[in-house]
Each structure stands twice: as C-alpha cells, then as structure tokens.
Write a protein that holds these residues in place. Structure first.
Motif, mmCIF file in Angstrom:
data_model
loop_
_atom_site.group_PDB
_atom_site.id
_atom_site.type_symbol
_atom_site.label_atom_id
_atom_site.label_comp_id
_atom_site.label_asym_id
_atom_site.label_seq_id
_atom_site.Cartn_x
_atom_site.Cartn_y
_atom_site.Cartn_z
ATOM 1 N N SER A 199 0.894 -1.226 0.068
ATOM 2 C CA SER A 199 -0.102 0.010 0.085
ATOM 3 C C SER A 199 0.740 1.275 -0.117
ATOM 4 C CB SER A 199 -0.746 0.031 1.092
ATOM 5 O OG SER A 199 -1.753 1.083 1.186
ATOM 6 N N ALA A 200 1.985 1.107 0.646
ATOM 7 C CA ALA A 200 2.672 2.396 0.909
ATOM 8 C C ALA A 200 3.557 2.659 -0.401
ATOM 9 C CB ALA A 200 3.907 2.346 2.081
ATOM 10 N N LEU A 201 3.869 1.428 -0.978
ATOM 11 C CA LEU A 201 4.652 1.598 -2.518
ATOM 12 C C LEU A 201 3.719 2.143 -3.335
ATOM 13 C CD1 LEU A 201 6.617 0.794 -4.333
ATOM 14 C CD2 LEU A 201 5.989 -1.546 -4.527
ATOM 15 N N LEU A 202 2.504 1.596 -3.357
ATOM 16 C CA LEU A 202 1.343 2.090 -4.461
ATOM 17 C C LEU A 202 1.243 3.595 -4.395
ATOM 18 C CD1 LEU A 202 -0.716 -0.958 -4.883
ATOM 19 C CD2 LEU A 202 0.902 -0.284 -6.537
ATOM 20 N N ALA A 203 1.016 3.930 -3.118
ATOM 21 C CA ALA A 203 0.552 5.349 -2.827
ATOM 22 C C ALA A 203 1.842 6.155 -3.285
ATOM 23 C CB ALA A 203 0.477 5.627 -1.462
ATOM 24 N N ARG A 204 2.951 6.088 -3.103
ATOM 25 C CA ARG A 204 4.197 7.080 -3.484
ATOM 26 C C ARG A 204 4.272 6.810 -5.138
ATOM 27 N NH1 ARG A 204 3.943 10.741 -1.033
ATOM 28 N NH2 ARG A 204 5.742 11.306 -2.491
ATOM 29 N N ALA A 205 4.202 5.412 -5.546
ATOM 30 C CA ALA A 205 4.473 5.353 -7.010
ATOM 31 C C ALA A 205 3.218 6.023 -7.653
ATOM 32 C CB ALA A 205 4.265 3.819 -7.563
ATOM 33 N N LEU A 206 2.191 6.155 -7.120
ATOM 34 C CA LEU A 206 0.812 6.663 -7.634
ATOM 35 C C LEU A 206 0.948 8.201 -7.698
ATOM 36 C CD1 LEU A 206 -2.064 6.709 -8.980
ATOM 37 C CD2 LEU A 206 -2.811 6.823 -6.752
ATOM 38 N N VAL A 207 1.547 8.918 -6.837
ATOM 39 C CA VAL A 207 1.673 10.380 -6.931
ATOM 40 C C VAL A 207 2.931 10.536 -7.820
ATOM 41 C CG1 VAL A 207 3.069 12.145 -5.350
ATOM 42 C CG2 VAL A 207 1.344 10.810 -4.307
ATOM 43 N N ARG A 208 4.123 9.924 -7.932
ATOM 44 C CA ARG A 208 5.131 10.052 -8.921
ATOM 45 C C ARG A 208 4.600 9.852 -10.325
ATOM 46 N NH1 ARG A 208 10.317 10.839 -7.278
ATOM 47 N NH2 ARG A 208 10.693 10.955 -5.126
ATOM 48 N N THR A 209 3.940 8.689 -10.951
ATOM 49 C CA THR A 209 3.769 8.804 -12.139
ATOM 50 C C THR A 209 2.518 9.387 -12.353
ATOM 51 O OG1 THR A 209 2.261 6.902 -11.198
ATOM 52 C CG2 THR A 209 4.397 6.491 -11.857
ATOM 53 N N THR A 210 1.620 9.970 -11.612
ATOM 54 C CA THR A 210 0.410 11.183 -12.037
ATOM 55 C C THR A 210 1.202 12.215 -12.184
ATOM 56 O OG1 THR A 210 -1.079 9.805 -10.568
ATOM 57 C CG2 THR A 210 -1.667 12.088 -10.991
ATOM 58 N N LEU A 211 2.161 12.993 -11.409
ATOM 59 C CA LEU A 211 2.501 14.011 -11.522
ATOM 60 C C LEU A 211 3.464 14.343 -12.818
ATOM 61 C CD1 LEU A 211 3.281 15.339 -7.789
ATOM 62 C CD2 LEU A 211 1.193 15.745 -9.355
ATOM 63 N N ALA A 212 4.096 13.273 -13.052
ATOM 64 C CA ALA A 212 5.021 12.961 -14.054
ATOM 65 C C ALA A 212 4.121 13.279 -15.381
ATOM 66 C CB ALA A 212 5.657 11.854 -14.109
ATOM 67 N N ARG A 213 2.855 12.886 -15.594
ATOM 68 C CA ARG A 213 1.996 13.258 -16.672
ATOM 69 C C ARG A 213 1.796 14.686 -17.304
ATOM 70 N NH1 ARG A 213 -0.866 8.050 -17.432
ATOM 71 N NH2 ARG A 213 -0.661 6.721 -15.602
ATOM 72 N N TYR A 214 1.911 15.599 -16.219
ATOM 73 C CA TYR A 214 1.504 17.063 -16.433
ATOM 74 C C TYR A 214 2.770 17.576 -16.914
ATOM 75 C CZ TYR A 214 -2.740 15.537 -14.159
ATOM 76 O OH TYR A 214 -3.840 14.844 -13.784
ATOM 77 N N GLN A 215 3.049 17.689 -18.202
ATOM 78 C CA GLN A 215 4.270 18.087 -18.685
ATOM 79 C C GLN A 215 4.092 19.480 -19.339
ATOM 80 O OE1 GLN A 215 5.275 15.010 -21.505
ATOM 81 N NE2 GLN A 215 4.762 13.307 -20.234
ATOM 82 N N THR A 216 5.420 20.053 -19.183
ATOM 83 C CA THR A 216 5.316 21.557 -20.010
ATOM 84 C C THR A 216 6.303 21.553 -21.187
ATOM 85 O OG1 THR A 216 6.924 22.030 -18.261
ATOM 86 C CG2 THR A 216 4.601 22.610 -18.022
ATOM 87 N N ASN A 217 7.580 21.830 -20.859
ATOM 88 C CA ASN A 217 8.499 22.002 -21.971
ATOM 89 C C ASN A 217 9.327 20.668 -22.002
ATOM 90 O OD1 ASN A 217 7.851 24.555 -22.139
ATOM 91 N ND2 ASN A 217 9.462 25.290 -20.964
ATOM 92 N N CYS A 218 9.108 19.898 -21.116
ATOM 93 C CA CYS A 218 10.100 18.560 -21.273
ATOM 94 C C CYS A 218 9.474 17.320 -20.681
ATOM 95 C CB CYS A 218 11.375 18.795 -20.791
ATOM 96 S SG CYS A 218 12.712 17.257 -21.090
ATOM 97 N N GLN A 219 9.668 16.272 -21.143
ATOM 98 C CA GLN A 219 8.986 15.096 -20.371
ATOM 99 C C GLN A 219 9.876 15.018 -19.098
ATOM 100 O OE1 GLN A 219 9.311 11.244 -22.663
ATOM 101 N NE2 GLN A 219 7.915 10.376 -21.325
ATOM 102 N N ILE A 220 8.856 14.674 -18.072
ATOM 103 C CA ILE A 220 9.550 14.209 -16.566
ATOM 104 C C ILE A 220 9.671 13.004 -16.406
ATOM 105 C CG2 ILE A 220 9.174 14.944 -14.302
ATOM 106 C CD1 ILE A 220 7.677 17.576 -15.151
ATOM 107 N N ASP A 221 10.715 12.778 -15.760
ATOM 108 C CA ASP A 221 10.823 11.346 -15.214
ATOM 109 C C ASP A 221 10.251 11.206 -13.832
ATOM 110 O OD1 ASP A 221 11.889 8.994 -14.264
ATOM 111 O OD2 ASP A 221 13.759 9.155 -14.595
#
Length: 328
Positions: A81-103
């Motif tokens: 559960s803790a792993l999925l929570a942190r992974a969800l935050v990171r992968t979700t925020l990385a989708r909102y891109q501006t000038n460059c793709q975010i890892d």
C-alpha cells in the motif's frame, strides 16, 4: 493550458501480469493540465496490481527516503500500500508536462510548515512549470491522488463498510461540532447513521487536508460541514439522504479565524464500495462568490500498464455538492 506532444516513438515492453500478457509503454501517457476550477482524481486498486516485476519497477522510481519508509512497514500488504501510494503520486504528477518530459524518479518534494507534501521543482528557471497541487488518500482497497493547478486540494477516501470500535455518537461528541452531533443524533436508525457519519468524516478530512495545516492546527470540532437545504429547514430534518442537489459548505467556528469557508466540496460514491470527498479552494478572482460546480475528471490507473476514464453511473456517482464529471 495544454501539454506538449512528442513525436518520439515510445519503447514497448511485455509485462506478464494479472493472468494475461500486456503490451505497455515504458513512458507515461501525457495528460493536459486541469483547467481553472477543475480537479483530476486518479485511483488504483491494490488487489489488481499483482505483478512482482511491476511492483519492483514502482520501487525503483522512489527516493531513498521513500524506499526506506516502505521497507519499514510491517506486513506485505502495508508495504504494498505504501509503495503504490508513492508510485501513484510520482507517476501521476510526471504526466503533467510542459517543456520537457518528466521522469517520475526525478521529482522532488518538500513539506510545508505543517508537514503537507508539495512538489519542489528542480529545473531551469526558464521552464514554464505548472503550479501543481496534489493530495493523496488511501484505504487498504483503494488509493487515490487528486491534482489541481493553482488551487489547493484535499481528498479523502473511506470504505463504506468501515466500522468503528467505539459508538458513533460518542465518537462524534468527541471530534465533531455540536451541529454535526445533533444531525447524527436525529438519525435514530444506527444503520442509517453509520453512512452519514462516514460521509461527514470524509468531507471533514478532505477540508483539513486542503487547508494543509494538519489535524492539530485544524481540529474537527472547530468547524462544521453544513448542507444548504438543512440550513433552511433546521436540524430536525433527517439528513441521511445527501444528494447532488444539496450544497456542501464549511462554517469555521468564531474563535478559529485561521480557518476559511472559501472552499468547494464534492462527495462521491466510487465502485459502490467507497466514499470519496474532494475539496478545492474557490477562485477568489471570480465575480460569483457562491457555489460553483467543480469539473471533475476521474481515472482508474495501473501506472505503466493502463489508464481508464471513469464516468459511468455504475462506477461513480456524485452524491453531494455540485460537480460535472468530464470525459477524459
């Protein structure tokens, strides 16, 4: 605002999970930024994520501190559960891109004075980076992340079958406002009182998280969640049917000036098994200071595998507040 589009071909990989072979992109699909007065609500169901290779991949995108926190959890389900929570935050925020793709692995976070996490952009000054706000909530069976641009957000999810060890009214007398206690007291049937308590709890939790000050600075008994039609007709009206026609507002107590009533609420029923509340700050520049419908986009996801836009009434229903569900 819109996201950048990329012509670069995405690398494909085979992942054997969930009893079937999936072909999925190694990169995350970009998503347009939320508009003004719009919130994006992402959720993942832990029982659908069973692939060890995929879980290992989630672990690799975490920071050393996040990895340590995951490993510190007792029991495999809590670790997951803790792993999925942190992974969800990171992968979700990385989708909102501006000038460059975010890892997603490169994202940095900081905490405000009360401990609420915020994005800490670590990029060049000439980047046009979005003022993203996010909040996360989870139960053992559902993990969710809410995202807005420019407006603070708080979310909470609760299982409808969640039970308290203590008596509901005794618990409410300790933590809720006098008005809310009276509302619950007038529901005689315990089976009807239970869901109304959970709805109130979910709304109050979302509000405190949107404020970003924590429970100690914003105790639950220092503000009241009100329903507009009950305000007109009085507390003697049974409040056990919260519908989308009912406006949800918050009323801070007089002696707590640090709290605010400038918030919009949405109360949802998800999958027939969970309540979810979304609280976002109203646009202070708008000429209309009344209740404004919150545009809401809901996506179910398994990061790096598949995303699904949720809009069907069998899956999600607005049961309180004013909201328009958008199609992805």
């Amino acid at each position: 605002m819109s996201t950048m589009r990329y012509n670069k071909p995405r690398i494909m990989m085979n992942v054997s999970c969930f009893g079937r072979n999936l072909v999925t992109a190694c990169s995350l699909s970009p998503v347009q930024l939320p508009a003004q007065n719009e919130a994006h609500f992402w959720y993942v169901l832990p029982n659908e994520v069973k692939c060890k290779n995929l879980l290992n991949r989630y672990f690799e995108i975490l920071s050393p501190c996040e990895k340590e926190n995951v490993l510190r959890m007792r029991g495999e389900e809590l670790k997951k559960s803790a792993l999925l929570a942190r992974a969800l935050v990171r992968t979700t925020l990385a989708r909102y891109q501006t000038n460059c793709q975010i890892d997603p692995k490169s994202l940095k976070f900081r905490k405000n004075n009360y401990g609420k996490p915020e994005v800490d952009w670590q990029y060049a000054d000439d980047w046009s980076l979005p003022p993203l706000h996010f909040n996360i909530s989870h139960t053992s069976s559902l993990i969710a992340c809410g995202v807005t641009v420019g407006s603070p957000i708080g979310i909470d999810v609760e299982e409808k079958q969640r039970r308290l060890k203590n008596d509901i009214l005794a618990f409410a007398c300790r933590y809720f406002s006098p008005h809310e206690v009276k509302m619950l007291t007038h529901i005689v049937d315990p089976e009807l009182r239970h869901p109304e308590f959970l709805k109130l709890w979910t709304l109050k939790e979302a509000y405190v998280k949107a404020l970003g000050r924590g429970f100690s600075a914003s105790p639950f008994n220092t503000f009241t969640v009100r329903l507009r039609d009950q305000m007109k007709r009085g507390i003697h009206v049974l409040p056990h049917v919260i519908s989308k026609e009912v406006e949800i507002t918050v009323d801070p107590s007089v002696d707590h000036k640090n709290l605010s009533s400038n918030w919009n609420f949405v109360l949802l029923e998800l999958l027939g098994s969970h309540y979810a509340a979304v609280c976002i700050e109203k646009d202070t520049t708008s000429a209309d200071k009344g209740s404004i419908s919150v545009n809401l986009t809901i996506r179910k996801t398994i990061p790096f595998v598949e995303d699904e836009c949720i809009s069907g009434i069998d899956t999600v229903a607005v049961i309180g507040g004013s909201s328009k569900l958008l199609v992805c």
